[in-house]
Design a protein around this motif. Sequence first.
Motif, PDB file in Angstrom:
ATOM      1  N   MET A 173      35.819 107.503   2.735  1.00  0.00           N
ATOM      2  CA  MET A 173      36.324 108.295   3.859  1.00  0.00           C
ATOM      3  C   MET A 173      35.652 109.655   3.878  1.00  0.00           C
ATOM      4  SD  MET A 173      40.037 109.845   2.950  1.00  0.00           S
ATOM      5  CE  MET A 173      40.210 111.090   1.683  1.00  0.00           C
ATOM      6  N   GLN A 174      35.554 110.189   5.068  1.00  0.00           N
ATOM      7  CA  GLN A 174      35.082 111.556   5.228  1.00  0.00           C
ATOM      8  C   GLN A 174      36.259 112.479   4.961  1.00  0.00           C
ATOM      9  OE1 GLN A 174      33.464 112.516   9.061  1.00  0.00           O
ATOM     10  NE2 GLN A 174      33.419 114.692   8.596  1.00  0.00           N
ATOM     11  N   GLN A 175      36.025 113.556   4.233  1.00  0.00           N
ATOM     12  CA  GLN A 175      37.077 114.516   3.949  1.00  0.00           C
ATOM     13  C   GLN A 175      37.655 115.035   5.261  1.00  0.00           C
ATOM     14  OE1 GLN A 175      35.808 117.902   1.652  1.00  0.00           O
ATOM     15  NE2 GLN A 175      37.885 118.328   0.974  1.00  0.00           N
ATOM     16  N   GLY A 176      38.978 115.049   5.344  1.00  0.00           N
ATOM     17  CA  GLY A 176      39.656 115.534   6.541  1.00  0.00           C
ATOM     18  C   GLY A 176      39.811 114.508   7.637  1.00  0.00           C
ATOM     19  N   SER A 177      39.451 113.244   7.377  1.00  0.00           N
ATOM     20  CA  SER A 177      39.595 112.195   8.392  1.00  0.00           C
ATOM     21  C   SER A 177      41.052 112.047   8.811  1.00  0.00           C
ATOM     22  CB  SER A 177      39.104 110.847   7.856  1.00  0.00           C
ATOM     23  OG  SER A 177      37.732 110.884   7.588  1.00  0.00           O
ATOM     24  N   VAL A 178      41.273 111.965  10.099  1.00  0.00           N
ATOM     25  CA  VAL A 178      42.620 111.812  10.647  1.00  0.00           C
ATOM     26  C   VAL A 178      43.209 110.486  10.168  1.00  0.00           C
ATOM     27  CG1 VAL A 178      43.960 111.600  12.772  1.00  0.00           C
ATOM     28  CG2 VAL A 178      42.024 113.184  12.667  1.00  0.00           C
ATOM     29  N   GLY A 179      44.452 110.538   9.726  1.00  0.00           N
ATOM     30  CA  GLY A 179      45.159 109.335   9.316  1.00  0.00           C
ATOM     31  C   GLY A 179      44.877 108.890   7.890  1.00  0.00           C
ATOM     32  N   MET A 180      43.985 109.580   7.192  1.00  0.00           N
ATOM     33  CA  MET A 180      43.674 109.214   5.812  1.00  0.00           C
ATOM     34  C   MET A 180      44.484 110.090   4.860  1.00  0.00           C
ATOM     35  SD  MET A 180      41.667 106.712   6.134  1.00  0.00           S
ATOM     36  CE  MET A 180      41.079 106.432   4.493  1.00  0.00           C
ATOM     37  N   PRO A 181      44.822 109.561   3.685  1.00  0.00           N
ATOM     38  CA  PRO A 181      45.588 110.376   2.733  1.00  0.00           C
ATOM     39  C   PRO A 181      44.786 111.592   2.259  1.00  0.00           C
ATOM     40  CG  PRO A 181      45.051 108.219   1.797  1.00  0.00           C
ATOM     41  CD  PRO A 181      44.528 108.235   3.190  1.00  0.00           C
ATOM     42  N   ARG A 182      45.472 112.653   1.958  1.00  0.00           N
ATOM     43  CA  ARG A 182      44.854 113.865   1.400  1.00  0.00           C
ATOM     44  C   ARG A 182      44.884 113.721  -0.114  1.00  0.00           C
ATOM     45  NH1 ARG A 182      45.177 119.185   3.889  1.00  0.00           N
ATOM     46  NH2 ARG A 182      44.230 119.530   1.866  1.00  0.00           N
ATOM     47  N   LEU A 183      43.817 113.185  -0.667  1.00  0.00           N
ATOM     48  CA  LEU A 183      43.769 112.931  -2.105  1.00  0.00           C
ATOM     49  C   LEU A 183      43.989 114.202  -2.919  1.00  0.00           C
ATOM     50  CD1 LEU A 183      40.843 110.346  -2.317  1.00  0.00           C
ATOM     51  CD2 LEU A 183      43.303 109.904  -2.320  1.00  0.00           C
ATOM     52  N   ASP A 184      43.561 115.336  -2.394  1.00  0.00           N
ATOM     53  CA  ASP A 184      43.719 116.594  -3.128  1.00  0.00           C
ATOM     54  C   ASP A 184      45.186 117.003  -3.286  1.00  0.00           C
ATOM     55  OD1 ASP A 184      43.889 117.089  -0.369  1.00  0.00           O
ATOM     56  OD2 ASP A 184      43.042 119.099  -0.546  1.00  0.00           O
ATOM     57  N   GLU A 185      46.084 116.338  -2.578  1.00  0.00           N
ATOM     58  CA  GLU A 185      47.515 116.619  -2.714  1.00  0.00           C
ATOM     59  C   GLU A 185      48.182 115.746  -3.770  1.00  0.00           C
ATOM     60  OE1 GLU A 185      49.165 116.210   1.201  1.00  0.00           O
ATOM     61  OE2 GLU A 185      48.262 118.084   1.900  1.00  0.00           O
ATOM     62  N   PHE A 186      47.453 114.774  -4.293  1.00  0.00           N
ATOM     63  CA  PHE A 186      48.005 113.870  -5.292  1.00  0.00           C
ATOM     64  C   PHE A 186      47.576 114.291  -6.690  1.00  0.00           C
ATOM     65  CE2 PHE A 186      47.297 110.815  -1.636  1.00  0.00           C
ATOM     66  CZ  PHE A 186      48.595 110.900  -1.180  1.00  0.00           C
ATOM     67  N   GLU A 187      48.322 113.832  -7.689  1.00  0.00           N
ATOM     68  CA  GLU A 187      47.955 114.101  -9.084  1.00  0.00           C
ATOM     69  C   GLU A 187      46.637 113.400  -9.397  1.00  0.00           C
ATOM     70  OE1 GLU A 187      49.682 113.589 -13.609  1.00  0.00           O
ATOM     71  OE2 GLU A 187      50.952 113.026 -11.919  1.00  0.00           O
ATOM     72  N   ASN A 188      45.704 114.150  -9.957  1.00  0.00           N
ATOM     73  CA  ASN A 188      44.410 113.601 -10.357  1.00  0.00           C
ATOM     74  C   ASN A 188      44.526 113.155 -11.821  1.00  0.00           C
ATOM     75  OD1 ASN A 188      41.756 113.031 -10.986  1.00  0.00           O
ATOM     76  ND2 ASN A 188      40.931 114.860 -10.033  1.00  0.00           N
ATOM     77  N   HIS A 189      44.366 111.853 -12.054  1.00  0.00           N
ATOM     78  CA  HIS A 189      44.517 111.268 -13.393  1.00  0.00           C
ATOM     79  C   HIS A 189      43.184 111.142 -14.125  1.00  0.00           C
ATOM     80  CE1 HIS A 189      48.716 110.215 -12.655  1.00  0.00           C
ATOM     81  NE2 HIS A 189      48.334 109.868 -11.434  1.00  0.00           N
ATOM     82  N   LEU A 190      42.165 111.868 -13.663  1.00  0.00           N
ATOM     83  CA  LEU A 190      40.824 111.722 -14.224  1.00  0.00           C
ATOM     84  C   LEU A 190      40.783 111.939 -15.727  1.00  0.00           C
ATOM     85  CD1 LEU A 190      37.855 111.173 -13.581  1.00  0.00           C
ATOM     86  CD2 LEU A 190      37.560 113.640 -13.315  1.00  0.00           C
ATOM     87  N   HIS A 191      41.524 112.896 -16.240  1.00  0.00           N
ATOM     88  CA  HIS A 191      41.461 113.208 -17.670  1.00  0.00           C
ATOM     89  C   HIS A 191      42.559 112.522 -18.473  1.00  0.00           C
ATOM     90  CE1 HIS A 191      38.192 115.845 -16.800  1.00  0.00           C
ATOM     91  NE2 HIS A 191      38.916 116.473 -15.895  1.00  0.00           N
ATOM     92  N   ASP A 192      43.320 111.648 -17.832  1.00  0.00           N
ATOM     93  CA  ASP A 192      44.338 110.858 -18.526  1.00  0.00           C
ATOM     94  C   ASP A 192      43.716 109.561 -19.010  1.00  0.00           C
ATOM     95  OD1 ASP A 192      46.061 112.804 -17.562  1.00  0.00           O
ATOM     96  OD2 ASP A 192      46.867 111.549 -15.960  1.00  0.00           O
TER      97      ASP A 192
END
Length: 173
Positions: free
Chosen positions: A94-113
């Motif tokens: 997805m393109q960042q800011g796409s209408v109707g797509m989730p805002r991943l930056d609002e979710f917990e990032n589990h990258l280092h888990d």
Amino acid sequence: MAFVLLAGCVPVLPGGGQADGSALDGGMQSAGTLGNDHVRPGQRWWASLPVPYNRSGRPVEITDARFTQVPEGLEVVGYGAYAQDDSEGVVLLMQQGSVGMPRLDEFENHLHDVNRVRAKSESDVYYGAWLKVTGRISGNLGGCRYEYRQGGRSFDQTLDCDIALRIERQGAP
């Protein structure tokens, strides 16, 4: 416009002094090309690696995931790992800011888990990268490498993945 083409699998590649792994499978995401041909310089895109499926009979602990092939014209800005439940499924591309797509930056990032994946199960967490389009893109994004532990040993395994982002031609609708 996104498209999917069937492709073959790539063999496991060695890495960083760790053993070659074979416990993971990328499913349908490892069997085709995902892409968009309406990309413009300066845009940011999210591209997901294949959701890892543990096909072995023992649990694995995924510790890292990366693209190994980043073409000229794309820059990896950062990586992320998100729970499928949080984003209501896997955000493949997805393109960042796409209408109707989730805002991943609002979710917990589990990258280092450490992501523990049970035997014969799909990961609840999916991995990907934020990309910046810096110019004409010279090829496809690919080489989805996972690092994981299983049975006290460390492994590297590269799954087939192919993402084709193309600069929109001038005058194209």
